[in-house]
Scaffold this motif. Structure first.
Motif, short mmCIF file in Angstrom:
data_model
loop_
_atom_site.label_atom_id
_atom_site.label_comp_id
_atom_site.label_asym_id
_atom_site.label_seq_id
_atom_site.Cartn_x
_atom_site.Cartn_y
_atom_site.Cartn_z
N ILE A 68 0.83 -1.20 0.00
CA ILE A 68 0.00 0.00 0.00
C ILE A 68 0.87 1.26 0.00
O ILE A 68 0.60 2.23 -0.72
N ALA A 69 1.94 1.24 0.81
CA ALA A 69 2.83 2.40 0.87
C ALA A 69 3.53 2.64 -0.47
O ALA A 69 3.62 3.79 -0.94
N LEU A 70 4.02 1.57 -1.09
CA LEU A 70 4.69 1.73 -2.39
C LEU A 70 3.72 2.22 -3.46
O LEU A 70 4.08 3.05 -4.30
N LYS A 118 6.16 5.31 -16.01
CA LYS A 118 5.00 4.86 -15.22
C LYS A 118 5.44 3.64 -14.40
O LYS A 118 6.00 2.69 -14.94
N VAL A 119 5.21 3.71 -13.10
CA VAL A 119 5.66 2.66 -12.19
C VAL A 119 4.50 1.80 -11.71
O VAL A 119 4.51 0.58 -11.87
N MET A 125 8.87 -5.01 -9.84
CA MET A 125 10.30 -5.09 -9.51
C MET A 125 10.63 -4.26 -8.28
O MET A 125 11.41 -4.70 -7.42
N ILE A 126 10.06 -3.07 -8.17
CA ILE A 126 10.34 -2.23 -7.01
C ILE A 126 9.84 -2.88 -5.74
O ILE A 126 10.52 -2.87 -4.70
N ALA A 127 8.64 -3.47 -5.78
CA ALA A 127 8.12 -4.17 -4.61
C ALA A 127 9.01 -5.35 -4.24
O ALA A 127 9.27 -5.60 -3.06
N MET A 128 9.49 -6.09 -5.23
CA MET A 128 10.38 -7.21 -4.96
C MET A 128 11.71 -6.74 -4.39
O MET A 128 12.26 -7.36 -3.47
N CYS A 129 12.22 -5.63 -4.91
CA CYS A 129 13.48 -5.07 -4.38
C CYS A 129 13.33 -4.72 -2.91
O CYS A 129 14.23 -4.99 -2.10
N PHE A 130 12.22 -4.12 -2.57
CA PHE A 130 12.00 -3.69 -1.18
C PHE A 130 11.97 -4.87 -0.23
O PHE A 130 12.59 -4.84 0.84
N THR A 131 11.27 -5.93 -0.59
CA THR A 131 11.10 -7.06 0.33
C THR A 131 12.30 -7.99 0.39
O THR A 131 12.48 -8.69 1.39
N SER A 132 13.14 -8.00 -0.65
CA SER A 132 14.23 -8.98 -0.69
C SER A 132 15.61 -8.39 -0.43
O SER A 132 16.58 -9.14 -0.30
N VAL A 164 21.97 -13.93 -2.90
CA VAL A 164 21.26 -13.83 -4.17
C VAL A 164 20.18 -14.90 -4.27
O VAL A 164 19.06 -14.64 -4.72
N SER A 165 20.51 -16.13 -3.88
CA SER A 165 19.52 -17.21 -3.96
C SER A 165 18.34 -16.95 -3.03
O SER A 165 17.18 -17.16 -3.41
N LEU A 166 18.61 -16.47 -1.82
CA LEU A 166 17.52 -16.16 -0.89
C LEU A 166 16.69 -14.99 -1.40
O LEU A 166 15.45 -14.99 -1.30
N SER A 167 17.34 -13.98 -1.96
CA SER A 167 16.63 -12.83 -2.50
C SER A 167 15.74 -13.23 -3.67
O SER A 167 14.57 -12.83 -3.76
N PHE A 168 16.28 -14.05 -4.56
CA PHE A 168 15.51 -14.49 -5.72
C PHE A 168 14.33 -15.35 -5.29
O PHE A 168 13.22 -15.22 -5.83
N ALA A 169 14.55 -16.24 -4.32
CA ALA A 169 13.46 -17.08 -3.84
C ALA A 169 12.35 -16.25 -3.20
O ALA A 169 11.16 -16.52 -3.37
N ARG A 170 12.75 -15.21 -2.43
CA ARG A 170 11.75 -14.34 -1.82
C ARG A 170 10.96 -13.60 -2.90
O ARG A 170 9.73 -13.43 -2.79
N CYS A 171 11.62 -13.18 -3.96
CA CYS A 171 10.93 -12.50 -5.04
C CYS A 171 9.92 -13.41 -5.73
O CYS A 171 8.81 -12.98 -6.06
N LEU A 172 10.29 -14.67 -5.93
CA LEU A 172 9.38 -15.60 -6.58
C LEU A 172 8.11 -15.81 -5.77
O LEU A 172 7.02 -15.95 -6.31
N GLY A 173 8.26 -15.86 -4.44
CA GLY A 173 7.12 -16.16 -3.60
C GLY A 173 6.41 -14.95 -3.02
O GLY A 173 5.43 -15.12 -2.28
N GLU A 174 6.87 -13.75 -3.32
CA GLU A 174 6.26 -12.54 -2.75
C GLU A 174 4.83 -12.35 -3.28
O GLU A 174 4.55 -12.60 -4.44
N PHE A 175 3.96 -11.91 -2.40
CA PHE A 175 2.55 -11.77 -2.76
C PHE A 175 1.99 -10.44 -2.26
O PHE A 175 1.54 -9.61 -3.04
N GLY A 176 2.01 -10.22 -0.95
CA GLY A 176 1.33 -9.08 -0.36
C GLY A 176 1.83 -7.73 -0.85
O GLY A 176 1.02 -6.82 -1.09
N ALA A 177 3.13 -7.58 -1.00
CA ALA A 177 3.68 -6.28 -1.41
C ALA A 177 3.46 -6.00 -2.89
O ALA A 177 3.60 -4.86 -3.33
N ILE A 178 3.11 -7.04 -3.67
CA ILE A 178 3.03 -6.88 -5.12
C ILE A 178 1.62 -6.62 -5.61
O ILE A 178 1.40 -5.82 -6.53
N ILE A 179 0.64 -7.28 -5.00
CA ILE A 179 -0.71 -7.25 -5.58
C ILE A 179 -1.30 -5.85 -5.61
O ILE A 179 -2.15 -5.55 -6.45
N PHE A 180 -0.87 -4.97 -4.72
CA PHE A 180 -1.42 -3.62 -4.70
C PHE A 180 -0.82 -2.73 -5.79
O PHE A 180 -1.50 -1.88 -6.35
#
Length: 274
Positions: free
Chosen positions: A110-112, A132-133, A141-148, A198-214
């Protein structure tokens, strides 16, 4: 007299560990695999290779790759600054790195979205440059960057703190430039930690949900991620389709971990030989 150990013995420790791993990790994964395996090969392939599913794979993987590459450089630079320099507010910056761990992902989304929407603080400025973001893959990508981001910073930071300054001083005494010292002395020692981050960051990006859907807009074939498609199938009570699509992410995660472990082993052998 045999010395008593403070910690419980091997049978008890091993039993508790196996029970916990089986209950928390193995059992849910086994249920997922069994549910997906209940489909026939033709039905399974039809679900996982549908145009909507393939589009979600493409959006998810490409966005995760972009976010991970950005975090690789930015996370390494941030860990370097926190470790090597002393400046006012350093402790605050160090604490802010862990904010994505403590902040609910929905709140982050929501904040992003508020920041990068067309009328947001950042979005209105970028809109003037034709960028346009919100509701685009860039927003994902920005949401994934923030969470990972913390995964790379927190895996590299302890290694940087433990590096022996004598190695860099010896390289400087031999006439090495700053770039040569970093590339030939520091980077090989950081390589295993970087690969893990990098592997942990990439895995978190693949499974991220809440920060992305908004911020994604969730448009099928365009900005719909695989995790959202799985959620949609669950809402439709199509559990077999949800399990089949989720199994693709599971296989991708296992493959990524296998490749990462192989690269880490090679990097460790190179470091030991060096």
């Amino acid at each position: 007299m045999r010395r008593r150990n403070v910690l419980p013995g091997l049978p008890l420790s091993l039993g508790v560990t196996l029970f916990y791993v089986g209950l928390i990790v193995v059992l849910p994964l086994a249920a997922l695999v069994i549910k997906a395996a209940s489909l026939g090969p033709a039905d399974y392939w039809q679900i996982v290779s549908s145009s909507r599913a393939v589009a979600s794979y493409r959006v998810t993987v490409l966005s995760a790759l972009g976010a991970t590459i950005f975090n690789l450089f930015f996370g390494l630079a941030l860990a370097w600054v926190i470790t090597r320099y002393r400046f006012p507010g350093r402790r605050i910056v160090d604490a802010v790195v862990d904010l994505p761990f403590a902040l609910p992902t929905a709140v982050a989304g929501i904040a992003l979205t508020a920041l990068f929407a067309n009328n947001g603080w950042f979005g209105s400025v970028l809109e003037g440059f034709g960028i346009k973001v919100a509701y685009t893959p860039l927003g994902i990508m920005i949401a994934m960057c923030f969470t990972s981001l913390p995964f790379i910073v927190r895996t590299v930071q302890p290694v940087l703190e433990d590096l022996d300054p004598a190695l860099e001083e010896a390289a400087q005494s031999l006439g090495g430039s700053d770039w040569a010292i970093f590339r030939r002395v520091i980077l090989p020692l950081l390589a295993p930690a970087l690969l893990a981050g990098v592997s942990l960051s990439f895995a978190r990006c693949l499974g991220e949900f809440g920060a992305i859907i908004f911020i994604a807009g969730n448009q099928p074939m365009s900005t719909e991620i695989t995790a959202l498609l799985i959620f949609i199938r669950l809402e439709e009570y199509d559990y077999q389709a949800a399990a089949a699509i989720a199994s693709v992410l599971l296989l991708a995660a296992f493959f990524m971990l296998a490749v990462t472990n192989w690269l880490q082993a090679r990097a460790l052998r190179y470091t030991v030989k060096g």
